[in-house]
Scaffold this motif. Structure first.
Motif, PDB file in Angstrom:
ATOM      1  N   SER A 170       6.756 -10.988 -10.209  1.00 45.52           N
ATOM      2  CA  SER A 170       8.103 -10.621  -9.782  1.00 45.52           C
ATOM      3  C   SER A 170       8.062  -9.596  -8.656  1.00 45.52           C
ATOM      4  CB  SER A 170       8.881 -10.062 -10.981  1.00 45.52           C
ATOM      5  OG  SER A 170      10.173  -9.653 -10.586  1.00 45.52           O
ATOM      6  N   ARG A 171       7.174  -8.603  -8.763  1.00 45.21           N
ATOM      7  CA  ARG A 171       7.048  -7.575  -7.725  1.00 45.21           C
ATOM      8  C   ARG A 171       6.566  -8.187  -6.415  1.00 45.21           C
ATOM      9  NH1 ARG A 171       3.237  -4.135  -9.987  1.00 45.21           N
ATOM     10  NH2 ARG A 171       4.879  -3.653 -11.472  1.00 45.21           N
ATOM     11  N   LEU A 172       5.601  -9.095  -6.503  1.00 49.22           N
ATOM     12  CA  LEU A 172       5.087  -9.745  -5.303  1.00 49.22           C
ATOM     13  C   LEU A 172       6.162 -10.609  -4.653  1.00 49.22           C
ATOM     14  CD1 LEU A 172       2.711 -10.451  -3.432  1.00 49.22           C
ATOM     15  CD2 LEU A 172       2.097 -12.264  -5.046  1.00 49.22           C
ATOM     16  N   THR A 173       6.914 -11.334  -5.464  1.00 48.36           N
ATOM     17  CA  THR A 173       7.991 -12.166  -4.932  1.00 48.36           C
ATOM     18  C   THR A 173       9.024 -11.329  -4.186  1.00 48.36           C
ATOM     19  OG1 THR A 173       7.716 -13.739  -6.762  1.00 48.36           O
ATOM     20  CG2 THR A 173       9.771 -13.842  -5.532  1.00 48.36           C
ATOM     21  N   SER A 174       9.417 -10.223  -4.792  1.00 53.54           N
ATOM     22  CA  SER A 174      10.404  -9.340  -4.155  1.00 53.54           C
ATOM     23  C   SER A 174       9.867  -8.758  -2.858  1.00 53.54           C
ATOM     24  CB  SER A 174      10.790  -8.214  -5.114  1.00 53.54           C
ATOM     25  OG  SER A 174      11.415  -8.722  -6.273  1.00 53.54           O
ATOM     26  N   ALA A 175       8.586  -8.373  -2.860  1.00 59.73           N
ATOM     27  CA  ALA A 175       7.988  -7.799  -1.655  1.00 59.73           C
ATOM     28  C   ALA A 175       7.927  -8.829  -0.531  1.00 59.73           C
ATOM     29  CB  ALA A 175       6.585  -7.279  -1.981  1.00 59.73           C
ATOM     30  N   LEU A 176       7.549 -10.057  -0.848  1.00 56.55           N
ATOM     31  CA  LEU A 176       7.492 -11.114   0.169  1.00 56.55           C
ATOM     32  C   LEU A 176       8.874 -11.392   0.741  1.00 56.55           C
ATOM     33  CD1 LEU A 176       5.015 -13.578  -1.585  1.00 56.55           C
ATOM     34  CD2 LEU A 176       4.620 -12.446   0.608  1.00 56.55           C
TER      35      LEU A 176
ATOM     36  N   ARG B 251      -0.934 -19.496 -12.298  1.00 55.21           N
ATOM     37  CA  ARG B 251      -1.240 -20.228 -13.528  1.00 55.21           C
ATOM     38  C   ARG B 251      -0.165 -19.968 -14.577  1.00 55.21           C
ATOM     39  NH1 ARG B 251      -5.632 -17.563 -12.281  1.00 55.21           N
ATOM     40  NH2 ARG B 251      -5.361 -16.137 -14.029  1.00 55.21           N
ATOM     41  N   ARG B 252       0.140 -20.988 -15.347  1.00 56.19           N
ATOM     42  CA  ARG B 252       1.148 -20.835 -16.399  1.00 56.19           C
ATOM     43  C   ARG B 252       0.722 -19.818 -17.457  1.00 56.19           C
ATOM     44  NH1 ARG B 252       5.346 -24.347 -16.532  1.00 56.19           N
ATOM     45  NH2 ARG B 252       5.251 -26.159 -15.136  1.00 56.19           N
ATOM     46  N   ASP B 253      -0.587 -19.624 -17.627  1.00 58.22           N
ATOM     47  CA  ASP B 253      -1.064 -18.679 -18.642  1.00 58.22           C
ATOM     48  C   ASP B 253      -1.307 -17.282 -18.071  1.00 58.22           C
ATOM     49  OD1 ASP B 253      -3.296 -19.161 -17.101  1.00 58.22           O
ATOM     50  OD2 ASP B 253      -4.610 -19.727 -18.754  1.00 58.22           O
ATOM     51  N   TYR B 254      -0.879 -17.048 -16.817  1.00 57.35           N
ATOM     52  CA  TYR B 254      -1.049 -15.711 -16.238  1.00 57.35           C
ATOM     53  C   TYR B 254      -0.181 -14.720 -17.007  1.00 57.35           C
ATOM     54  CZ  TYR B 254      -1.522 -12.043 -12.721  1.00 57.35           C
ATOM     55  OH  TYR B 254      -1.802 -10.868 -12.076  1.00 57.35           O
ATOM     56  N   ARG B 255      -0.767 -13.588 -17.413  1.00 62.18           N
ATOM     57  CA  ARG B 255      -0.111 -12.699 -18.373  1.00 62.18           C
ATOM     58  C   ARG B 255       0.896 -11.737 -17.751  1.00 62.18           C
ATOM     59  NH1 ARG B 255      -0.814 -15.479 -22.857  1.00 62.18           N
ATOM     60  NH2 ARG B 255      -2.999 -15.965 -23.278  1.00 62.18           N
ATOM     61  N   ASN B 256       0.621 -11.265 -16.564  1.00 57.59           N
ATOM     62  CA  ASN B 256       1.432 -10.178 -16.012  1.00 57.59           C
ATOM     63  C   ASN B 256       2.514 -10.717 -15.087  1.00 57.59           C
ATOM     64  OD1 ASN B 256       2.440  -7.755 -15.121  1.00 57.59           O
ATOM     65  ND2 ASN B 256       0.424  -6.845 -14.741  1.00 57.59           N
ATOM     66  N   MET B 257       3.620 -11.158 -15.647  1.00 57.07           N
ATOM     67  CA  MET B 257       4.700 -11.721 -14.846  1.00 57.07           C
ATOM     68  C   MET B 257       5.457 -10.639 -14.074  1.00 57.07           C
ATOM     69  SD  MET B 257       4.416 -14.866 -14.969  1.00 57.07           S
ATOM     70  CE  MET B 257       5.888 -15.171 -14.011  1.00 57.07           C
ATOM     71  N   ASP B 258       5.329  -9.375 -14.495  1.00 49.71           N
ATOM     72  CA  ASP B 258       5.939  -8.292 -13.717  1.00 49.71           C
ATOM     73  C   ASP B 258       5.318  -8.214 -12.323  1.00 49.71           C
ATOM     74  OD1 ASP B 258       7.639  -7.612 -15.740  1.00 49.71           O
ATOM     75  OD2 ASP B 258       6.371  -6.010 -16.537  1.00 49.71           O
TER      76      ASP B 258
ATOM     77  N   HIS C 121       0.825  -1.207   0.000  1.00 49.66           N
ATOM     78  CA  HIS C 121       0.000   0.000   0.000  1.00 49.66           C
ATOM     79  C   HIS C 121       0.863   1.261   0.000  1.00 49.66           C
ATOM     80  CE1 HIS C 121      -3.232   2.778   0.974  1.00 49.66           C
ATOM     81  NE2 HIS C 121      -2.508   3.218   2.001  1.00 49.66           N
ATOM     82  N   ASN C 122       1.879   1.309   0.860  1.00 48.49           N
ATOM     83  CA  ASN C 122       2.685   2.523   0.995  1.00 48.49           C
ATOM     84  C   ASN C 122       3.492   2.833  -0.258  1.00 48.49           C
ATOM     85  OD1 ASN C 122       1.737   2.779   3.586  1.00 48.49           O
ATOM     86  ND2 ASN C 122       3.551   1.903   4.562  1.00 48.49           N
ATOM     87  N   ARG C 123       3.844   1.804  -0.999  1.00 50.21           N
ATOM     88  CA  ARG C 123       4.600   2.031  -2.239  1.00 50.21           C
ATOM     89  C   ARG C 123       3.689   2.184  -3.454  1.00 50.21           C
ATOM     90  NH1 ARG C 123       9.675  -2.177  -1.285  1.00 50.21           N
ATOM     91  NH2 ARG C 123      10.523  -1.061   0.511  1.00 50.21           N
ATOM     92  N   ALA C 124       2.385   2.124  -3.221  1.00 51.70           N
ATOM     93  CA  ALA C 124       1.390   2.315  -4.285  1.00 51.70           C
ATOM     94  C   ALA C 124       1.601   1.343  -5.442  1.00 51.70           C
ATOM     95  CB  ALA C 124       1.420   3.759  -4.783  1.00 51.70           C
TER      96      ALA C 124
END
Length: 295
Positions: free
Chosen positions: A279-285, A269-276, A115-118
């Motif tokens: 990646s952002r969620l992985t880095s945040a976790l 899902r393998r067909d999920y389109r927004n891999m960015d 939230h804080n990083r919007a």
């Protein structure tokens, strides 16, 4: 039980259904056996072409299909109406074992950071049992999941997020057992709380019991790890729990062999389109887990 029954009907075999459900074959067989016990008749018979419905079970299939469709419609309309109405990242995570668990701290840290990083899209977190996470990812109810799934369905991709040891945990004041006892002896002398069917912890528990060739005196099953821990602390049962889900000073614990470690995975899902976004969620976790503070 209804969903497992229908999956075996569609797959034509226990092994194929278990693979699709990301559970072990013996665990699925036990669930079918429980359903047969509830109903009072045999559901399947083995033939040279696979598992076939018995005459008594054929009318049941239509009833179960109708019931499953109604339940799925209710779940979607009532529980997920809001999250479907907004453009957000639908993130499903395992239910934390307690408010002080490592998973609860991770999720609590992720929300303000995002939230804080919007970060976009906005984040919608649902905590549910692991089988529902897998099912929700497959039917596109959720975009991303955090779960201890051992056998990941072929249509999902994943990243190993965290590996943690698991422990046999039991009450400090149970007079029948002591910290010096062998884990197998403790289990054999105790009632054991088992995590919900379809989770990685359930698969690990089943694998350890099979490897140690031991049966608990009695068992109880629950979807709530916090309830399992409460029962352990009250000296009602023992349980196999991952590190971070209990406080060491409240219970006795014995670490089990390293090969039984729990792996928590980030799934999508393998067909999920927004891999960015992935990646952002992985880095945040990873940032929250490492103890970094959000800005």
């Amino acid at each position: 039980m209804i969903s497992y029954f229908l999956r075996v009907c569609d797959a034509g075999s226990i092994s194929a259904a278990a693979k699709g459900l990301a559970v072990t074959q013996p665990a699925l067989s036990r669930q079918i056996g429980k359903f047969e016990s509830v109903l009072g008749f045999q559901l399947f018979e083995r033939t040279h072409t696979g598992m076939q419905l018995t005459a008594a079970a054929r009318p049941l299939k239509d009833i179960c299909q109708t019931t499953a469709l109604l339940f799925d419609r209710l779940r979607r309309n009532l529980s997920l109406g809001y999250s479907r109405a907004v453009k957000d990242l639908k993130f499903a995570a395992m239910i934390p074992s307690s408010s002080k668990s490592a998973l609860a701290s991770l999720l609590a840290g992720l929300i303000p950071l995002w939230h804080n990083r919007a970060y976009q899209p906005s984040l919608s977190i649902t905590t549910i049992v692991v089988p529902a996470i897998v099912a929700g990812l497959l039917d596109k109810t959720y975009d991303v999941g955090l779960a201890d799934v051992i056998d990941v369905p072929a249509t999902l991709d994943f990243l190993d997020f965290e590996t943690s040891p698991i422990f046999l945990v039991f009450g400090k004041t149970d007079q029948k057992i002591s910290l010096n006892d062998d884990p197998a002896r403790i289990i054999a002398a105790s009632t054991m709380a088992l995590p919900s069917f379809g989770t990685g912890m359930r698969s690990l528990t089943d694998a350890y019991l099979e490897s140690a060739a031991v049966r608990p005196r009695a068992v109880l099953e629950t979807q709530s790890m916090s309830l399992m821990l409460r029962l352990v602390e009250d000296n009602i049962c023992c349980a196999i729990l991952p590190a971070g889900s209990f406080e060491y000073h409240n219970v006795f614990s014995k670490q089990l062999p390293r090969r039984f470690s729990r792996t928590t995975r980030l799934l999508w899902r393998r067909d999920y389109r927004n891999m960015d976004v992935i990646s952002r969620l992985t880095s945040a976790l990873q940032e929250v887990r490492s103890g970094s503070r959000c800005c």
